[in-house]
Scaffold this motif. Structure first.
Motif, PDB file in Angstrom:
ATOM      1  N   ARG A  38       0.832  -1.197   0.000  1.00  0.00           N
ATOM      2  CA  ARG A  38       0.000   0.000   0.000  1.00  0.00           C
ATOM      3  C   ARG A  38       0.868   1.248   0.000  1.00  0.00           C
ATOM      4  N   GLN A  39       0.275   2.325  -0.524  1.00  0.00           N
ATOM      5  CA  GLN A  39       0.981   3.597  -0.551  1.00  0.00           C
ATOM      6  C   GLN A  39       0.011   4.690  -0.117  1.00  0.00           C
ATOM      7  N   THR A  91      -5.681   4.288   5.250  1.00  0.00           N
ATOM      8  CA  THR A  91      -6.010   4.954   3.990  1.00  0.00           C
ATOM      9  C   THR A  91      -4.803   4.933   3.059  1.00  0.00           C
ATOM     10  N   ALA A  92      -5.000   4.386   1.858  1.00  0.00           N
ATOM     11  CA  ALA A  92      -3.897   4.232   0.908  1.00  0.00           C
ATOM     12  C   ALA A  92      -4.427   3.619  -0.377  1.00  0.00           C
ATOM     13  N   VAL A  93      -3.592   3.655  -1.388  1.00  0.00           N
ATOM     14  CA  VAL A  93      -3.835   2.836  -2.575  1.00  0.00           C
ATOM     15  C   VAL A  93      -3.199   1.479  -2.312  1.00  0.00           C
ATOM     16  N   TYR A  94      -3.975   0.433  -2.493  1.00  0.00           N
ATOM     17  CA  TYR A  94      -3.506  -0.926  -2.243  1.00  0.00           C
ATOM     18  C   TYR A  94      -3.181  -1.610  -3.560  1.00  0.00           C
ATOM     19  N   TYR A  95      -1.980  -2.188  -3.617  1.00  0.00           N
ATOM     20  CA  TYR A  95      -1.490  -2.825  -4.828  1.00  0.00           C
ATOM     21  C   TYR A  95      -1.293  -4.317  -4.616  1.00  0.00           C
ATOM     22  N   CYS A  96      -1.644  -5.062  -5.624  1.00  0.00           N
ATOM     23  CA  CYS A  96      -1.378  -6.494  -5.674  1.00  0.00           C
ATOM     24  C   CYS A  96      -0.084  -6.700  -6.465  1.00  0.00           C
ATOM     25  N   ALA A  97       0.730  -7.658  -6.042  1.00  0.00           N
ATOM     26  CA  ALA A  97       2.011  -7.900  -6.702  1.00  0.00           C
ATOM     27  C   ALA A  97       2.289  -9.386  -6.782  1.00  0.00           C
TER      28      ALA A  97
END
Length: 124
Positions: A38-39, A91-97
Motif C-alpha cells: 500500500r501507498q 487509507t492508501a492505494v492498495y497494490y497487488c504484486a
C-alpha cells in the motif's frame, strides 16, 4: 507474464471492513508468490501481506497483523485481502504484486508484476 487487476476499494468508516480482490491472468498463477502493498498519500509504498504459492504460508506487516487476512484461490487465479477494524491510518492505494521466485519477501524490488491499485479511504 501475469497481469493483475485489483478491486474492492472504497470509502469506509473507522472500524469497518473491506475485502480487496486481485484477479490474475495466465495459466501459471500458482507458481507465483503473491503480495499486497500500500501507498498512503505522501508516503513510500510499503509491504502489507504476502502468501506463498500453496496458500499455506502467510506473512503480515506488524501494523496489520490480527486485522488483515490474505488468501488465494489458485483455481480461480484470485488473491484476496480481508481488511477488518480499519483505521484512518490504513487509507492508501492498495497494490497487488506477483513474484516469480520462490520465497516470500517484504521488499518491493523482489516482486515482478504489479497491478494498478485500488483506493481505500477510511474516515474517522
Amino acid at each position: 507474464q501475469v497481469q493483475l487487476v485489483e478491486s474492492g476499494g472504497g470509502l469506509v468508516q473507522a472500524g469497518g471492513s473491506l475485502r480487496l480482490s486481485c484477479a490474475a491472468s495466465g495459466r501459471t498463477f500458482s507458481s507465483y508468490t503473491m503480495g499486497w502493498f500500500r501507498q498512503a498519500p505522501g508516503k513510500e509504498r510499503e509491504f502489507v501481506a504476502s502468501v506463498g504459492r500453496s496458500g499455506r504460508h502467510t506473512n503480515y506487516a506488524d501494523s496489520v497483523k490480527g486485522r488483515f487476512t490474505i488468501s488465494r484461490d489458485n483455481a480461480e487465479n484470485m488473491v484476496y485481502l480481508e481488511t477488518n477494524n480499519l483505521e484512518p491510518e490504513d487509507t492508501a492505494v492498495y497494490y497487488c504484486a506477483a513474484r516469480r521466485s520462490l520465497g516470500e519477501t517484504v521488499y518491493i524490488r523482489d516482486y515482478d508484476y504489479w497491478g494498478q491499485g485500488t483506493l481505500v479511504t477510511v474516515s474517522s
